[in-house]
Scaffold this active site. Structure first.
Site, PDB file in Angstrom:
ATOM      1  N   SER A   1      46.752  12.325   6.375  1.00 35.84           N
ATOM      2  CA  SER A   1      46.610  11.354   7.466  1.00 35.84           C
ATOM      3  C   SER A   1      47.212  10.019   7.073  1.00 35.84           C
ATOM      4  CB  SER A   1      45.128  11.151   7.789  1.00 35.84           C
ATOM      5  OG  SER A   1      44.958  10.091   8.710  1.00 35.84           O
TER       6      SER A   1
ATOM      7  N   TYR B   1      36.670   8.785   6.433  1.00 41.86           N
ATOM      8  CA  TYR B   1      37.636   9.804   6.852  1.00 41.86           C
ATOM      9  C   TYR B   1      38.928   9.664   6.043  1.00 41.86           C
ATOM     10  CZ  TYR B   1      41.512  11.770   9.515  1.00 41.86           C
ATOM     11  OH  TYR B   1      42.658  12.443   9.859  1.00 41.86           O
TER      12      TYR B   1
ATOM     13  N   LYS C   1      38.203  15.225  22.878  1.00 41.67           N
ATOM     14  CA  LYS C   1      37.961  14.371  21.717  1.00 41.67           C
ATOM     15  C   LYS C   1      37.078  13.147  21.969  1.00 41.67           C
ATOM     16  CE  LYS C   1      41.319  13.635  18.720  1.00 41.67           C
ATOM     17  NZ  LYS C   1      40.814  14.202  17.460  1.00 41.67           N
TER      18      LYS C   1
END
Length: 326
Positions: free
Chosen positions: A119, A146, A183
């Protein structure tokens, strides 16, 4: 990648994973093994009508592989816990680190090429830039659990002496496009802005809390999911040098540009309001991201990137206006 070879996609019910399944189908690949938690009703439309061989629950995947030796030729590991507002690191560690290690070891033991999702969140505030350099991974400072979990797995990968025959850790930037309907808060700004405009005729963007950026001029590398799928498949088909690869557009654009593109597509005059950035994410907010795309391009990827205006037009006109899936 041959049409008769079996391809695993983890996260196959999610946004990018389900789009990749549809993209592979469009290229004639139907020997797909979809891996995910398929219990979420809201994700069902993402894989309805897709062509595939098997659907395997993520908790049973490794056991399934033991019972089906030699059944997997390629793995796209896109499954992850992606909620950037989840502050419990252990939640991210389970899926983004520990599960990913199992995937890596499976691919290594069975000589299976692997493309896995890292990411752009690993870059933090961008103190070291946005270059997909394997050597700077341990110096990066992600801003949330995250991003830390994604970077921790990248660090672990760099330490491995045994590895798949080819691997690529793809650093997704701000991906938007069809199949992200489930989402909620984590859907793209384009998704939320479109619905605000349809409902109120206006859009709310976060005010800048950084003196270096005017309101609405915070910048991101927005990348259309079609380009993401194209790059992932290209990496697997061509297998250049193993390593980390940025997957973005290579061009930072402002949130104001994004909102204006939606208004233009809908034939409306821009009407933008600014609100304070929520306090729970304010000190972890990125004001600028831009993927350095030179690595994948030097490796031979030469497809044109979809501009923000083109991507918004396609997404809004062909998908959001009809709640259509790809």
């Amino acid at each position: 990648m041959q049409k008769n070879e079996n391809i695993v996609i983890t996260g196959a019910a999610g946004f990018i994973g389900s789009y990749l399944v549809g993209y592979l189908n469009s290229l004639g690949y139907e020997n797909l093994i979809l891996v995910d938690d398929f219990s979420a009703e809201k994700k069902v439309h993402n894989y309805t009508g897709k062509k595939y061989l098997h659907k395997v629950h993520r908790e049973q995947f490794f056991e399934w592989c033991e019972h089906h030796p030699g059944s997997v030729q390629y793995v796209f590991h896109l499954g992850a816990r992606t909620d950037t507002t989840e502050m419990d690191y252990n939640v991210h560690k389970k899926w983004n680190v520990d599960y990913s290690k199992q995937i890596w070891e499976l691919c290594t033991a069975n000589n299976i090429p692997l493309v896995y999702a890292s990411s752009a969140a690993t870059y933090g505030n961008g103190e070291h830039g946005y270059k997909d350099d394997n050597d700077i991974v341990s110096q990066l400072h992600p801003l949330n659990p995250y991003g830390k979990s994604k970077n921790d797995f990248d660090i672990w990968v760099m330490e491995q002496k045994h590895m798949p025959p080819f691997w690529a850790g793809v650093k997704f930037f701000n991906v938007y496009g069809p199949n992200e309907y489930h989402k909620g808060r984590m859907a793209s700004v384009i998704f939320h802005a479109y619905h605000q405009i349809k409902k109120n005729g206006s859009v709310k963007l976060f005010r800048s809390h950084n003196p270096n950026y005017k309101d609405g001029e915070q910048m991101r590398d927005f990348v259309y999911v079609k380009d993401v799928a194209s790059m992932c498949i290209w990496l697997m088909q061509n297998q250049p040098k193993s390593g980390l690869y940025n997957v973005g557009s290579g061009k930072a654009r402002s949130f104001k540009d994004l909102a204006t593109a939606i208004f233009t597509t809908l034939n409306l005059e821009p009407n933008i309001e600014f609100i304070d950035t929520p306090e729970d994410i304010r000190d972890k907010y990125q004001y600028f991201t831009e993927a350095d795309m030179s690595k994948i391009m030097k490796a031979g990827y030469n497809q044109p990137f979809t501009s923000l205006e083109e991507g918004v037009r396609d997404y809004v006109t062909n998908y959001l206006e009809h709640e259509a899936y790809f």
